[in-house]
Design an enzyme around this catalytic site. Sequence first.
Site, PDB file in Angstrom:
ATOM      1  N   HIS A 127      47.038  37.307  38.025  1.00  0.00           N
ATOM      2  CA  HIS A 127      45.628  36.988  37.714  1.00  0.00           C
ATOM      3  C   HIS A 127      45.491  35.885  36.656  1.00  0.00           C
ATOM      4  CE1 HIS A 127      44.218  40.287  40.116  1.00  0.00           C
ATOM      5  NE2 HIS A 127      44.778  41.209  39.370  1.00  0.00           N
ATOM      6  N   ASP A 162      50.433  42.756  46.218  1.00  0.00           N
ATOM      7  CA  ASP A 162      49.690  43.552  45.242  1.00  0.00           C
ATOM      8  C   ASP A 162      48.323  43.893  45.845  1.00  0.00           C
ATOM      9  OD1 ASP A 162      49.738  43.886  41.898  1.00  0.00           O
ATOM     10  OD2 ASP A 162      47.721  43.766  42.769  1.00  0.00           O
ATOM     11  N   HIS A 164      45.522  43.839  44.526  1.00  0.00           N
ATOM     12  CA  HIS A 164      44.487  42.915  44.052  1.00  0.00           C
ATOM     13  C   HIS A 164      44.805  41.493  44.507  1.00  0.00           C
ATOM     14  CE1 HIS A 164      44.647  46.282  41.080  1.00  0.00           C
ATOM     15  NE2 HIS A 164      43.335  46.225  41.248  1.00  0.00           N
ATOM     16  N   ASP A 249      50.698  48.631  43.664  1.00  0.00           N
ATOM     17  CA  ASP A 249      49.428  49.361  43.519  1.00  0.00           C
ATOM     18  C   ASP A 249      48.662  49.480  44.839  1.00  0.00           C
ATOM     19  OD1 ASP A 249      49.045  46.626  43.430  1.00  0.00           O
ATOM     20  OD2 ASP A 249      47.924  46.616  41.540  1.00  0.00           O
TER      21      ASP A 249
HETATM   22 ZN   LIG Z   1      47.213  44.793  41.192  1.00  0.00          ZN
END
Ligand SMILES: [Zn+2]
Length: 336
Positions: A127, A162, A164, A249
């Site tokens: 991120h 991931d 996200h 995750d």
């Molecule tokens: Zn993540």
Amino acid sequence: MAAPILVFANAELDQHTTPEWHPERPGRLAASLSGIALAGLGDAVEFREPRLATVAELERVHAPGYVAQLERFCARGGGDLDPDTFASPGSWDTARRAAGAVLDAVDALDAGSCDLAFAAGRPPGHHAVPDRAMGFCLVNNVAVAAAKLAADGHRVAIVDWDVHHGNGTQDIFYDDPNVLYVSTHESPLYPGSGRADETGGPGAPMSNLNLPFPAGTRGDVFRRAFDEVIAPVVERFAPDWLFISAGFDAHRNDPLAGLELTSADYADLAIRLQQLAPARRTVVVLEGGYDFEALSLSTGSTLSALIGETYRPEEVSTGEIGLPTIAAARQRWNLV
Ligand SMILES: [Zn+2]
């Protein structure tokens, strides 16, 4: 050769502390690494202490002003960088070591020292954008190493599983034709980016593949997505290096999100990805993963699969939620 797998990580040097309630917490690294022994990979693995990435290496992808600010912020005691993202006095070195682990992993593979390299650090990186920390991430670890390879003329694919979307990695390489970024992620979910129509900048059309899946998507649909979309897109790009931005995750037990993969699904996906890169050119980079057991089992399953071993403490998951994402991507990417 030292061992089939070199792991660049040192949990004892992890000095990135976060508030007690924070999901990205000390212990994550040890949990991930514990999966290596659980999987019976002890003899196949050697651990190496990662070096610190230099400021110049960080500045390949981050603004000099941000790098200097981060160092100063940590030196003055740290605190909140945004509502999700913290730094402590030890975070500057720990974040540089997480990036250094990926650089070391590339060097080890390049030197022929191992078949597979695992760069495991905290905090995660995907991120972090050029001029800002974000979403628990301080330094974009995978991007630091990928940018170095791209600058040397290599073609680099980053596949980010991931849960996200890796908005930072996408931003950094959005207009770079030498880096293909592929992300599977849950949508809607933090950080809100990662739409299917984000396909690359004007200088790098079709160099950015997003596969946003609804909550509840399981392994069967991921296997199909990897076979029917990701494999042909990566093959067409023909990378000479492959990074797996390995966030665990998307596991069904993860507390932060709603995809429903198991550690066995991760193993299946890893095998598919490895076939897309030349031998000894796959680097696994730890990103998120907030359930300690899922992190451990998924790390063990992924690394086992990548050296041809079978370690399946969980079953694969099956289901049909998410199939429309695949159909839409096949249209958009001319795969029908
Ligand atoms: Zn993540």
